[in-house]
Scaffold this motif. Structure first.
Motif, PDB file in Angstrom:
ATOM      1  N   SER A  97       0.741  -0.757  -0.147  1.00  0.00           N
ATOM      2  CA  SER A  97      -0.170   0.028   0.322  1.00  0.00           C
ATOM      3  C   SER A  97       0.785   1.278   0.163  1.00  0.00           C
ATOM      4  O   SER A  97       2.084   1.367   1.082  1.00  0.00           O
ATOM      5  N   ILE A  98       0.709   2.424  -1.025  1.00  0.00           N
ATOM      6  CA  ILE A  98       1.354   3.862  -0.983  1.00  0.00           C
ATOM      7  C   ILE A  98       0.221   4.131   0.068  1.00  0.00           C
ATOM      8  O   ILE A  98      -1.027   4.604  -0.411  1.00  0.00           O
ATOM      9  N   GLU A  99       1.084   5.209   0.898  1.00  0.00           N
ATOM     10  CA  GLU A  99       0.320   5.863   2.249  1.00  0.00           C
ATOM     11  C   GLU A  99       0.958   7.298   2.448  1.00  0.00           C
ATOM     12  O   GLU A  99       2.443   7.001   1.723  1.00  0.00           O
ATOM     13  N   LEU A 100       0.113   7.987   3.557  1.00  0.00           N
ATOM     14  CA  LEU A 100       0.914   9.184   3.394  1.00  0.00           C
ATOM     15  C   LEU A 100       1.652   8.565   4.774  1.00  0.00           C
ATOM     16  O   LEU A 100       0.856   7.809   5.616  1.00  0.00           O
ATOM     17  N   PRO A 101       2.846   9.205   5.604  1.00  0.00           N
ATOM     18  CA  PRO A 101       3.462   8.621   6.716  1.00  0.00           C
ATOM     19  C   PRO A 101       2.397   8.778   7.903  1.00  0.00           C
ATOM     20  O   PRO A 101       1.847   9.316   7.995  1.00  0.00           O
ATOM     21  N   ALA A 102       2.127   8.270   8.905  1.00  0.00           N
ATOM     22  CA  ALA A 102       0.611   8.276   9.601  1.00  0.00           C
ATOM     23  C   ALA A 102       1.034   7.456  10.915  1.00  0.00           C
ATOM     24  O   ALA A 102       2.428   6.215  10.870  1.00  0.00           O
ATOM     25  N   GLY A 103       0.362   7.404  12.143  1.00  0.00           N
ATOM     26  CA  GLY A 103       0.674   6.256  13.675  1.00  0.00           C
ATOM     27  C   GLY A 103      -0.171   6.832  13.981  1.00  0.00           C
ATOM     28  O   GLY A 103      -0.955   7.691  14.016  1.00  0.00           O
ATOM     29  N   LEU A 104      -0.487   5.530  15.438  1.00  0.00           N
ATOM     30  CA  LEU A 104      -0.784   5.907  16.468  1.00  0.00           C
ATOM     31  C   LEU A 104      -0.468   7.396  17.156  1.00  0.00           C
ATOM     32  O   LEU A 104       0.760   7.263  17.364  1.00  0.00           O
ATOM     33  N   CYS A 105      -1.215   8.072  17.950  1.00  0.00           N
ATOM     34  CA  CYS A 105      -1.219   8.490  19.189  1.00  0.00           C
ATOM     35  C   CYS A 105      -0.862   7.598  20.413  1.00  0.00           C
ATOM     36  O   CYS A 105      -1.189   7.861  20.995  1.00  0.00           O
ATOM     37  N   ARG A 186       3.351  17.918  -8.492  1.00  0.00           N
ATOM     38  CA  ARG A 186       2.514  17.871  -9.838  1.00  0.00           C
ATOM     39  C   ARG A 186       2.120  17.135 -10.549  1.00  0.00           C
ATOM     40  O   ARG A 186       3.256  15.627 -10.583  1.00  0.00           O
ATOM     41  N   ASN A 187       1.142  17.083 -11.436  1.00  0.00           N
ATOM     42  CA  ASN A 187       0.545  15.330 -11.714  1.00  0.00           C
ATOM     43  C   ASN A 187       0.850  14.666 -10.935  1.00  0.00           C
ATOM     44  O   ASN A 187       0.708  13.245 -11.152  1.00  0.00           O
ATOM     45  N   LEU A 188       0.204  14.665  -9.218  1.00  0.00           N
ATOM     46  CA  LEU A 188       0.151  13.555  -8.679  1.00  0.00           C
ATOM     47  C   LEU A 188      -0.415  12.442  -8.665  1.00  0.00           C
ATOM     48  O   LEU A 188      -0.488  11.188  -8.304  1.00  0.00           O
ATOM     49  N   LEU A 189      -1.504  12.747  -8.946  1.00  0.00           N
ATOM     50  CA  LEU A 189      -2.822  12.088  -9.597  1.00  0.00           C
ATOM     51  C   LEU A 189      -2.135  11.092 -10.475  1.00  0.00           C
ATOM     52  O   LEU A 189      -2.357   8.968 -10.574  1.00  0.00           O
ATOM     53  N   ARG A 208      -7.416   8.253   1.236  1.00  0.00           N
ATOM     54  CA  ARG A 208      -6.866   9.217   1.878  1.00  0.00           C
ATOM     55  C   ARG A 208      -6.171   9.650   0.677  1.00  0.00           C
ATOM     56  O   ARG A 208      -6.067  10.966   0.773  1.00  0.00           O
ATOM     57  N   LEU A 209      -5.057   8.989   0.671  1.00  0.00           N
ATOM     58  CA  LEU A 209      -3.920  10.074  -0.182  1.00  0.00           C
ATOM     59  C   LEU A 209      -4.580  10.067  -1.642  1.00  0.00           C
ATOM     60  O   LEU A 209      -4.627  11.280  -2.902  1.00  0.00           O
TER      61      LEU A 209
END
Length: 239
Positions: A97-105, A186-189, A208-209
């Motif tokens: 999976s390609i994602e934004l960096p994320a994590g649990l609080c 630029r042209n992210l999609l 979400r990304l």
């Protein structure tokens, strides 16, 4: 009928009473997730049960969210501005999976900004500064039909010319295997679609990304005002 362009009105007037949660049963308690049986009363007065999951690590602060997602922009001289992404294997999906960096609080985190900077540093090695965008950190639901988790988005700017952000190293926990991707905004999609179709293994993009990339594309399309949004040739030519 005259209507203020900024006025939002419901399409159907709700004359029903509101739904009410009666009780929540923990069916299974895990290390990271609880499986729940939620008993509630619907607007018609019927008793119903809903199955869901809940994160076990959510801080006990009343205003706390379960996790954060980092929209990190890397700026370097003589380079395109890039969004920092991560790619990792997700067992529930059985693929990458390609994602934004994320994590649990964590309970020890002072706020969502601290969580965001920590997760960005651990997953990518980059150190940045939180920008003023979206400072209220409005909680958003991850998957309201199956889980109670809420997430906040934090915008971070990374100075790629800062020595500490050159050849920086990840600080992953044991069992974490994360690939860092620097993708031009630029042209992210179009670039995300290329990453998926060109991957040697099955890969998908986090919704979400993908929504972020689609929003950027829609903004460009609407600003040009050359062709209708539904004209696919416009979208393809702009990517």
């Amino acid at each position: 009928m005259n209507m203020d362009a900024n006025e939002i009105k419901p399409c159907v007037k709700d004359n029903f009473s509101k739904s009410v949660i009666n009780n929540v049963e923990v069916v299974h308690h895990g290390n990271w997730l609880d499986t729940l049986a939620i008993n509630y009363t619907d607007p018609l007065g019927n008793s119903r049960q809903w199955e869901a999951v809940s994160c076990t690590t959510k801080p006990k602060r009343q205003d706390a969210v379960d996790s954060v997602e980092v929209i990190a922009l890397l700026k370097r001289n003589l380079h395109h501005n890039c969004i920092v992404l991560v790619k990792q294997f997700r067992p529930p999906l059985g693929c990458y999976s390609i994602e934004l960096p994320a994590g649990l609080c964590d309970e020890s985190d002072l706020n969502v900004e601290a969580t965001a900077l920590r997760e960005l540093y651990e997953e990518t090695g980059y150190m940045g500064k939180v920008t003023k965008m979206a400072k209220n950190y409005q909680p958003t639901s991850l998957d309201p039909s199956t889980q109670s988790s809420c997430i906040s988005n934090v915008h971070v700017l990374i100075d790629g010319d800062d020595p500490k952000n050159i050849d920086c190293a990840q600080h992953l926990d044991e069992g974490e295997f994360v690939e860092v991707l620097l993708v031009p905004v630029r042209n992210l999609l179009h670039r995300l679609n290329e990453l998926v179709t060109g991957a040697p293994e099955k890969t998908i993009v986090d919704s979400r990304l993908y929504a972020l990339a689609t929003g950027l594309e829609m903004g460009l399309t609407l600003n040009t005002k050359c062709k209708p949004l539904e004209d696919e040739s416009t979208l393809q030519s702009s990517t």
